[in-house]
Write a protein that holds these residues in place. Structure first.
Motif, mmCIF file in Angstrom:
data_model
loop_
_atom_site.group_PDB
_atom_site.id
_atom_site.type_symbol
_atom_site.label_atom_id
_atom_site.label_comp_id
_atom_site.label_asym_id
_atom_site.label_seq_id
_atom_site.Cartn_x
_atom_site.Cartn_y
_atom_site.Cartn_z
ATOM 1 N N GLY A 65 6.470 61.717 47.019
ATOM 2 C CA GLY A 65 7.375 60.579 47.167
ATOM 3 C C GLY A 65 8.809 60.867 46.778
ATOM 4 O O GLY A 65 9.610 59.943 46.673
ATOM 5 N N LEU A 66 9.155 62.125 46.577
ATOM 6 C CA LEU A 66 10.515 62.467 46.160
ATOM 7 C C LEU A 66 11.510 62.452 47.303
ATOM 8 O O LEU A 66 12.714 62.307 47.075
ATOM 9 C CB LEU A 66 10.524 63.840 45.484
ATOM 10 C CG LEU A 66 9.878 63.836 44.101
ATOM 11 C CD1 LEU A 66 9.492 65.248 43.680
ATOM 12 C CD2 LEU A 66 10.823 63.207 43.102
ATOM 13 N N VAL A 67 11.020 62.612 48.530
ATOM 14 C CA VAL A 67 11.884 62.511 49.703
ATOM 15 C C VAL A 67 11.202 61.637 50.746
ATOM 16 O O VAL A 67 9.979 61.511 50.780
ATOM 17 C CB VAL A 67 12.216 63.901 50.320
ATOM 18 C CG1 VAL A 67 12.993 64.758 49.348
ATOM 19 C CG2 VAL A 67 10.985 64.621 50.812
ATOM 20 N N ARG A 68 12.048 61.020 51.555
ATOM 21 C CA ARG A 68 11.580 60.234 52.699
ATOM 22 C C ARG A 68 11.998 60.972 53.957
ATOM 23 O O ARG A 68 13.035 61.624 53.995
ATOM 24 C CB ARG A 68 12.220 58.846 52.702
ATOM 25 C CG ARG A 68 11.783 57.953 51.564
ATOM 26 C CD ARG A 68 12.397 56.553 51.689
ATOM 27 N NE ARG A 68 13.829 56.551 51.922
ATOM 28 C CZ ARG A 68 14.761 56.679 50.979
ATOM 29 N NH1 ARG A 68 14.404 56.822 49.729
ATOM 30 N NH2 ARG A 68 16.046 56.648 51.284
ATOM 31 N N VAL A 69 11.208 60.844 55.004
ATOM 32 C CA VAL A 69 11.529 61.504 56.267
ATOM 33 C C VAL A 69 11.522 60.479 57.394
ATOM 34 O O VAL A 69 10.688 59.566 57.399
ATOM 35 C CB VAL A 69 10.544 62.678 56.559
ATOM 36 C CG1 VAL A 69 9.127 62.185 56.699
ATOM 37 C CG2 VAL A 69 10.987 63.463 57.765
ATOM 38 N N SER A 70 12.467 60.615 58.290
ATOM 39 C CA SER A 70 12.499 59.762 59.477
ATOM 40 C C SER A 70 12.813 60.642 60.680
ATOM 41 O O SER A 70 13.454 61.685 60.553
ATOM 42 C CB SER A 70 13.535 58.651 59.321
ATOM 43 O OG SER A 70 14.825 59.202 59.125
ATOM 44 N N ARG A 71 12.335 60.221 61.822
ATOM 45 C CA ARG A 71 12.554 60.987 63.052
ATOM 46 C C ARG A 71 13.751 60.408 63.781
ATOM 47 O O ARG A 71 13.881 59.210 63.941
ATOM 48 C CB ARG A 71 11.311 60.929 63.936
ATOM 49 C CG ARG A 71 11.471 61.727 65.224
ATOM 50 C CD ARG A 71 10.165 61.927 65.956
ATOM 51 N NE ARG A 71 9.254 62.831 65.284
ATOM 52 C CZ ARG A 71 9.345 64.149 65.276
ATOM 53 N NH1 ARG A 71 10.362 64.735 65.856
ATOM 54 N NH2 ARG A 71 8.450 64.889 64.656
ATOM 55 N N GLU A 72 14.619 61.310 64.235
ATOM 56 C CA GLU A 72 15.765 60.942 65.065
ATOM 57 C C GLU A 72 15.708 61.801 66.318
ATOM 58 O O GLU A 72 16.200 62.936 66.316
ATOM 59 C CB GLU A 72 17.076 61.193 64.319
ATOM 60 C CG GLU A 72 17.281 60.296 63.123
ATOM 61 C CD GLU A 72 18.585 60.593 62.387
ATOM 62 O OE1 GLU A 72 19.328 61.510 62.774
ATOM 63 O OE2 GLU A 72 18.836 59.875 61.411
ATOM 64 N N GLY A 73 15.045 61.302 67.325
ATOM 65 C CA GLY A 73 14.850 62.103 68.535
ATOM 66 C C GLY A 73 13.970 63.298 68.214
ATOM 67 O O GLY A 73 12.825 63.142 67.801
#
Length: 113
Positions: A65-73
């Motif tokens: 839970g130390l980083v969050r990831v999101s997709r951008e294309g």
């Protein structure tokens, strides 16, 4: 008591996840880019870590839970989870600074304006 034991085990796992030089450098870099975070290529070029090694480190940090990831294309953007860091620091702060005054808070927190 059981909750406190579970919390300590969780915090120990978080510290373990950050327990390498590379992961600490990743966290520092992502915190410097807060709140937007960085795409993987930016992290890789900023730190000079190979793609496979970086992927491994980011996965460890994400799992705790130390980083969050999101997709951008086709890109993955990573951002530091300041909520988890705040929780971890609050836990440490409560033990060292409020209960027995082992460390004076003003020696830790310095806000420049």
């Amino acid at each position: 008591m059981k909750k406190a034991t579970e919390d300590i085990a969780r915090y120990a796992d978080i510290f373990t996840a950050m327990g390498t030089e590379s992961r600490l450098r990743i966290m520092q870099l992502l915190l410097s880019a807060h709140p937007d975070g960085m795409v993987v290529g930016e992290i890789q070029s900023g730190l000079g870590i190979s793609a496979s090694t970086l992927s491994h480190h980011l996965d460890k940090l994400k799992n705790k839970g130390l980083v969050r990831v999101s997709r951008e294309g086709t890109f993955l953007r990573y951002a530091a989870s300041t909520e988890v860091l705040q929780e971890l620091l609050t836990f440490l702060y409560a033990e060292c600074c409020t209960r027995n005054k082992a460390i004076r808070p003003e020696k830790i927190v310095q806000i420049s304006r």
